[in-house]
Design a protein around this motif. Structure first.
Motif, short mmCIF file in Angstrom:
data_model
loop_
_atom_site.label_atom_id
_atom_site.label_comp_id
_atom_site.label_asym_id
_atom_site.label_seq_id
_atom_site.Cartn_x
_atom_site.Cartn_y
_atom_site.Cartn_z
N HIS A 1 -3.57 -12.53 -4.18
CA HIS A 1 -4.22 -12.24 -5.46
C HIS A 1 -5.56 -12.96 -5.56
O HIS A 1 -5.74 -14.05 -5.00
CB HIS A 1 -3.32 -12.67 -6.62
CG HIS A 1 -2.08 -11.85 -6.73
ND1 HIS A 1 -1.32 -11.79 -7.87
CD2 HIS A 1 -1.45 -11.04 -5.84
CE1 HIS A 1 -0.29 -10.98 -7.69
NE2 HIS A 1 -0.34 -10.54 -6.45
N VAL A 2 -6.50 -12.37 -6.30
CA VAL A 2 -7.85 -12.93 -6.42
C VAL A 2 -8.29 -13.07 -7.87
O VAL A 2 -9.48 -13.10 -8.18
CB VAL A 2 -8.88 -12.08 -5.62
CG1 VAL A 2 -8.61 -12.18 -4.13
CG2 VAL A 2 -8.85 -10.62 -6.08
N ASP A 3 -7.34 -13.15 -8.78
CA ASP A 3 -7.66 -13.31 -10.19
C ASP A 3 -8.14 -14.75 -10.46
O ASP A 3 -7.89 -15.64 -9.66
CB ASP A 3 -6.44 -12.97 -11.06
CG ASP A 3 -5.17 -13.69 -10.62
OD1 ASP A 3 -4.78 -13.53 -9.46
OD2 ASP A 3 -4.58 -14.42 -11.43
N PRO A 4 -8.80 -14.98 -11.60
CA PRO A 4 -9.02 -14.08 -12.74
C PRO A 4 -10.43 -13.50 -12.83
O PRO A 4 -10.82 -12.95 -13.85
CB PRO A 4 -8.80 -15.02 -13.92
CG PRO A 4 -9.42 -16.30 -13.46
CD PRO A 4 -9.14 -16.38 -11.97
N TYR A 5 -11.24 -13.63 -11.76
CA TYR A 5 -12.68 -13.37 -11.88
C TYR A 5 -13.05 -11.95 -12.28
O TYR A 5 -13.97 -11.75 -13.09
CB TYR A 5 -13.37 -13.76 -10.59
CG TYR A 5 -13.43 -15.25 -10.37
CD1 TYR A 5 -14.19 -16.06 -11.20
CD2 TYR A 5 -12.72 -15.85 -9.33
CE1 TYR A 5 -14.25 -17.43 -11.01
CE2 TYR A 5 -12.78 -17.23 -9.13
CZ TYR A 5 -13.54 -18.01 -9.97
OH TYR A 5 -13.59 -19.36 -9.79
#
Length: 240
Positions: free
Chosen positions: A148-152
């Protein structure tokens, strides 16, 4: 601004100790199909239903509400097997399509991330080297065990750049928030009413109906009449 943290701890959690309390993790729900007025409650319900696979300590949403659903400083299942044992707390941000609501949610999100870091003795720096507040993306890129690569992306869609997010984590939002007017702060003509109000707040803290930060706010003279009126409603609701 001081926020009330609603404690609604889920049952049946693993209650496992951390390897180390190095990080506070910043998440967002990643759920574009859940952006309505009840998004926060839907996310909490869903996480409770699937807690054997994934859960975090806190959720933020619903116009600046903060809900704690799992203990801090205990293992949570939010950022993969490599990040989880090192994370003092993990905070999810529920989505909304309402820009005005987002501003309230974002302010509470920043406040909570910074507060948790300070409580744990962790630096209020975002995605830097060493201990600190980390995005889920940082865990993916630096520790692995998750993708996952959140929250950008969600923050960017609501007008918050990575640079702004990092600055807000570092400095807080106090400078941009409206300063309370002195004439709205609670004033007393004698000590009896003041003592009665303080006793009401303290009893509610002792009963765990509200957070101790409200008593601190009263004692340092920054509580407004509006704060207390809203607080009385919260106390009344939780006393039922």
């Amino acid at each position: 601004m001081i926020y009330v943290v609603e404690r609604r701890l889920m049952s049946g959690l693993p209650n496992r100790s951390l390897t180390a309390a190095n990080y506070i993790i910043a998440h967002e729900s990643g759920n574009p199909n859940n952006c309505g007025p009840d998004a926060l409650e839907r996310e909490i319900t869903n996480m409770n239903r699937n807690k054997a696979k994934a859960f975090t300590s806190h959720w933020v949403g619903g116009g600046g509400r903060i809900v704690q659903i799992a203990p801090i400083n205990k293992l949570q299942y939010g950022c993969g097997p490599k990040g989880n044992p090192l994370s003092y707390a993990q905070v999810e941000l529920a989505r909304t399509n309402d820009k005005d609501q987002f501003k309230k949610d974002y302010a509470a999100y920043i406040w909570l991330l910074r507060k948790l870091a300070k409580d744990a003795g962790i630096p209020t720096t975002l995605d830097g080297s060493g201990n600190g507040i980390k995005s889920h993306r940082w865990i993916t890129n630096n520790l692995g065990g998750t993708t996952h690569v959140d929250p950008y992306s969600y923050l960017a869609s609501m007008g918050i750049s990575e640079t702004q997010f990092k600055q807000d984590i570092q400095n807080g939002l106090e400078q941009s928030q409206q300063i309370e007017k002195d004439d709205d702060k609670m004033q007393f003509t004698n000590e009896a009413p003041k003592a009665a109000v303080r006793d009401h707040i303290k009893q509610s803290v002792d009963k765990k109906l509200i957070d101790k930060s409200w008593l601190d706010k009263f004692d340092n003279g920054t509580m407004t009449n509006g704060d207390y009126e809203g607080l009385k409603l919260i106390i009344a609701q939780r006393s039922k």
